[in-house]
Scaffold this active site. Structure first.
Site, PDB file in Angstrom:
ATOM      1  N   HIS A 191       0.837  -1.206   0.000  1.00  0.00           N
ATOM      2  CA  HIS A 191       0.000   0.000   0.000  1.00  0.00           C
ATOM      3  C   HIS A 191       0.873   1.258   0.000  1.00  0.00           C
ATOM      4  O   HIS A 191       0.608   2.213  -0.739  1.00  0.00           O
ATOM      5  CB  HIS A 191      -0.876   0.061   1.262  1.00  0.00           C
ATOM      6  CG  HIS A 191      -1.955  -0.978   1.353  1.00  0.00           C
ATOM      7  ND1 HIS A 191      -2.088  -1.821   2.431  1.00  0.00           N
ATOM      8  CD2 HIS A 191      -2.969  -1.290   0.500  1.00  0.00           C
ATOM      9  CE1 HIS A 191      -3.145  -2.603   2.247  1.00  0.00           C
ATOM     10  NE2 HIS A 191      -3.688  -2.309   1.086  1.00  0.00           N
ATOM     11  N   LYS A 223     -17.759  -6.906   8.219  1.00  0.00           N
ATOM     12  CA  LYS A 223     -16.477  -7.593   8.419  1.00  0.00           C
ATOM     13  C   LYS A 223     -16.045  -7.482   9.867  1.00  0.00           C
ATOM     14  O   LYS A 223     -16.345  -6.495  10.545  1.00  0.00           O
ATOM     15  CB  LYS A 223     -15.411  -6.944   7.534  1.00  0.00           C
ATOM     16  CG  LYS A 223     -15.307  -7.573   6.162  1.00  0.00           C
ATOM     17  CD  LYS A 223     -13.994  -7.189   5.531  1.00  0.00           C
ATOM     18  CE  LYS A 223     -13.916  -7.644   4.088  1.00  0.00           C
ATOM     19  NZ  LYS A 223     -12.753  -7.062   3.402  1.00  0.00           N
ATOM     20  N   SER A 228      -3.004  -7.816   2.798  1.00  0.00           N
ATOM     21  CA  SER A 228      -3.355  -7.703   4.220  1.00  0.00           C
ATOM     22  C   SER A 228      -3.838  -9.052   4.752  1.00  0.00           C
ATOM     23  O   SER A 228      -3.543  -9.429   5.894  1.00  0.00           O
ATOM     24  CB  SER A 228      -4.453  -6.664   4.416  1.00  0.00           C
ATOM     25  OG  SER A 228      -4.029  -5.407   3.956  1.00  0.00           O
TER      26      SER A 228
END
Ligand code: PNS
Length: 164
Positions: free
Chosen positions: A17, A41, A132
């Site tokens: 990122h 989530k 991730s």
């Protein structure tokens, strides 16, 4: 003045990122790194923790004259991008496998809001397998995260595991 939104979950932010943000700084005057608030989530880090981590790790970014801001958003990305008066949405593409999903999202976003362009950027090859999701899996199984995430992220992950 060119403003971009770099949206994502950033749970946690990875070196991939940060590589994209550095590259984006060559194209845009301002990038808003925008964390999606997704009630469906169960994230590792809360939105507040992710904002705090991003604020810290962005201090080390080679940004030139580009301004970097951290924010969060709910709902449709294009509505948020319009409200922020953004010209573009930046997304990183690591491999062909990312492309299909990203293309679908980019075209749907274009249909919803034709004035906002999506810009795909490629991270350095050394980050082409970093995600991730895998970072969390490796961490939870006791693997080394050196080089995959900034040291601060690994520290915060360890802290969270021990202290909740
Ligand atoms: O880091 P991620 O999880 O791959 O990011 C996905 C994200 C946040 C870019 C995407 O889920 C999103 O834009 N969500 C907002 C809801 C929305 O606008 N949906 C329609 C997109 S086609």
């Amino acid at each position: 003045m060119r403003r971009a939104i770099y949206p994502g979950s950033f749970d946690p932010v990875t070196n991939g990122h940060l590589d994209i943000i550095e590259r984006g700084c060559k194209l845009f005057d301002e990038i808003i790194i925008s964390i999606l608030i997704n009630p469906e989530k169960r994230p590792f880090f809360t939105v507040e923790e992710r904002r705090d981590i991003l604020d810290e790790v962005l201090k080390g970014i080679k940004r030139g004259t580009c301004e970097l801001l951290v924010d969060d958003f709910e709902g449709l990305l294009v509505h948020y991008a319009l409200a922020q008066k953004a010209d573009a949405i930046v997304r990183g593409i690591r491999a062909i496998s990312d492309y299909e999903y990203e293309l679908q999202m980019a075209l749907m976003n274009r249909r919803l809001e034709p004035t906002i362009e999506t810009v795909f950027m490629m991270p350095a090859e050394k980050y082409s397998y970093v995600s991730s999701r895998l970072v969390k899996e490796v961490f939870q199984l006791g693997g080394e995260l050196n080089g995959l995430v900034p040291p601060l992220v690994e520290e915060r992950m360890k802290h969270k595991m021990t202290n909740g």
